[in-house]
Enzyme design. Structure first.
Site, PDB file in Angstrom:
ATOM      1  N   TYR A  10    -100.071   0.835 -85.778  1.00  0.00           N
ATOM      2  CA  TYR A  10     -98.643   0.793 -86.109  1.00  0.00           C
ATOM      3  C   TYR A  10     -97.905   0.030 -85.017  1.00  0.00           C
ATOM      4  O   TYR A  10     -98.367  -0.073 -83.874  1.00  0.00           O
ATOM      5  CB  TYR A  10     -98.063   2.208 -86.232  1.00  0.00           C
ATOM      6  CG  TYR A  10     -97.933   2.933 -84.908  1.00  0.00           C
ATOM      7  CD1 TYR A  10     -96.756   2.881 -84.157  1.00  0.00           C
ATOM      8  CD2 TYR A  10     -99.004   3.667 -84.392  1.00  0.00           C
ATOM      9  CE1 TYR A  10     -96.652   3.532 -82.948  1.00  0.00           C
ATOM     10  CE2 TYR A  10     -98.908   4.316 -83.178  1.00  0.00           C
ATOM     11  CZ  TYR A  10     -97.731   4.244 -82.454  1.00  0.00           C
ATOM     12  OH  TYR A  10     -97.636   4.875 -81.236  1.00  0.00           O
ATOM     13  N   TYR A  38    -103.463   0.713 -76.921  1.00  0.00           N
ATOM     14  CA  TYR A  38    -102.024   0.866 -76.674  1.00  0.00           C
ATOM     15  C   TYR A  38    -101.454  -0.427 -76.118  1.00  0.00           C
ATOM     16  O   TYR A  38    -102.016  -1.012 -75.185  1.00  0.00           O
ATOM     17  CB  TYR A  38    -101.768   2.008 -75.681  1.00  0.00           C
ATOM     18  CG  TYR A  38    -100.311   2.394 -75.570  1.00  0.00           C
ATOM     19  CD1 TYR A  38     -99.768   3.351 -76.424  1.00  0.00           C
ATOM     20  CD2 TYR A  38     -99.475   1.786 -74.650  1.00  0.00           C
ATOM     21  CE1 TYR A  38     -98.426   3.693 -76.353  1.00  0.00           C
ATOM     22  CE2 TYR A  38     -98.134   2.118 -74.565  1.00  0.00           C
ATOM     23  CZ  TYR A  38     -97.613   3.074 -75.416  1.00  0.00           C
ATOM     24  OH  TYR A  38     -96.279   3.400 -75.348  1.00  0.00           O
ATOM     25  N   PHE A  95     -90.763  -0.217 -78.010  1.00  0.00           N
ATOM     26  CA  PHE A  95     -91.725  -1.229 -78.462  1.00  0.00           C
ATOM     27  C   PHE A  95     -93.084  -0.635 -78.155  1.00  0.00           C
ATOM     28  O   PHE A  95     -93.444  -0.447 -76.992  1.00  0.00           O
ATOM     29  CB  PHE A  95     -91.551  -2.547 -77.713  1.00  0.00           C
ATOM     30  CG  PHE A  95     -92.569  -3.598 -78.109  1.00  0.00           C
ATOM     31  CD1 PHE A  95     -92.216  -4.652 -78.931  1.00  0.00           C
ATOM     32  CD2 PHE A  95     -93.892  -3.530 -77.657  1.00  0.00           C
ATOM     33  CE1 PHE A  95     -93.158  -5.623 -79.296  1.00  0.00           C
ATOM     34  CE2 PHE A  95     -94.831  -4.479 -78.018  1.00  0.00           C
ATOM     35  CZ  PHE A  95     -94.457  -5.532 -78.845  1.00  0.00           C
ATOM     36  N   GLU A  96     -93.824  -0.341 -79.202  1.00  0.00           N
ATOM     37  CA  GLU A  96     -95.111   0.317 -79.004  1.00  0.00           C
ATOM     38  C   GLU A  96     -96.041  -0.096 -80.132  1.00  0.00           C
ATOM     39  O   GLU A  96     -95.727   0.112 -81.301  1.00  0.00           O
ATOM     40  CB  GLU A  96     -94.890   1.830 -79.015  1.00  0.00           C
ATOM     41  CG  GLU A  96     -96.100   2.668 -78.739  1.00  0.00           C
ATOM     42  CD  GLU A  96     -95.734   4.154 -78.684  1.00  0.00           C
ATOM     43  OE1 GLU A  96     -95.710   4.714 -77.562  1.00  0.00           O
ATOM     44  OE2 GLU A  96     -95.466   4.751 -79.748  1.00  0.00           O
ATOM     45  N   ILE A  97     -97.151  -0.713 -79.769  1.00  0.00           N
ATOM     46  CA  ILE A  97     -98.193  -1.029 -80.747  1.00  0.00           C
ATOM     47  C   ILE A  97     -99.408  -0.203 -80.336  1.00  0.00           C
ATOM     48  O   ILE A  97     -99.856  -0.286 -79.195  1.00  0.00           O
ATOM     49  CB  ILE A  97     -98.549  -2.528 -80.741  1.00  0.00           C
ATOM     50  CG1 ILE A  97     -97.330  -3.359 -81.132  1.00  0.00           C
ATOM     51  CG2 ILE A  97     -99.700  -2.808 -81.689  1.00  0.00           C
ATOM     52  CD1 ILE A  97     -97.587  -4.846 -81.154  1.00  0.00           C
TER      53      ILE A  97
END
Length: 207
Positions: A10, A38, A95-97
């Site tokens: 995500y 991460y 902001f996080e993938i």
């Protein structure tokens, strides 16, 4: 949540952000190709008043569950004294993938459930950013944590803007590198670069 069971990755995208550079690669494919768990663009210090007992709770969990701590972890990013205290550095999670399989893992789920029982989410203000960051720093191989510095990104009041001139022009960036938060005194990016052995000013080819 069951609705997420069919998904592996995500990207957290919040209202009113700005993307300043062309993104020519599929970031989810980048995550999969490099086996990243991460990804972030900015990191900074948390306010101690919001998490006064988070680190002591974490130490209690780690003491009881040493098997979850990866031998090649990023402890040096979140602690300046080999784990005795938390230096408050965390990845800014707006902001996080990330790889959902990490949050589904026994290490993270047991950690989260332990924290939940301590009450700090309610009686203090343990946020997702320090909790995610501590978990990623302790339970992942440091090679599984990635800085997506070439993503020109802004979430008011901070901006991440690529500083490599060649990348800046080739990807049509419209941000000012001089205003990038990355090398601000309140940023933890330089600490992350040092621990990872990365030249932070030459990250255009980091992926």
């Amino acid at each position: 949540m069951p609705i997420m069971d069919n998904y592996r990755y995500y990207w957290r995208v919040e209202p009113n952000i700005r993307i300043f550079c062309d993104i020519e690669e599929d970031l989810f494919k980048v995550m999969a190709k490099n086996q990243y768990k991460y990804g972030f663009t900015m990191s900074m210090y948390e306010f101690l008043a919001t998490i006064p007992t988070l680190w002591s709770a974490t130490l209690d969990f780690v003491k009881a569950n040493p098997k979850h701590v990866h031998e090649n972890n990023l402890l040096e990013f979140i602690s300046d004294d080999n784990g005795k205290s938390y230096n408050l550095c965390h990845f800014w999670s707006n902001f996080e993938i990330a790889d959902l399989d990490f949050w589904r893992s026994p290490a993270y789920r047991e950690y989260f459930e332990y924290l939940d029982k301590q009450g700090g989410f309610f009686y203090e203000r343990w946020g997702d950013a320090p909790v995610h960051s501590i978990a990623a720093a302790l339970f992942l191989n440091r090679t599984e944590v990635a800085y997506f510095g070439q993503v020109g990104y802004s979430h008011p009041p901070y901006t991440n803007c690529p500083t490599e001139r060649g990348f800046h022009s080739s990807h049509n960036c419209i941000c000012n590198p001089g205003n990038s938060f990355t090398f601000d005194g309140y940023s933890c990016a330089s600490k992350y670069f040092k621990v990872q052995g990365i030249d932070g000013k030459s990250y255009d080819s980091y992926l």
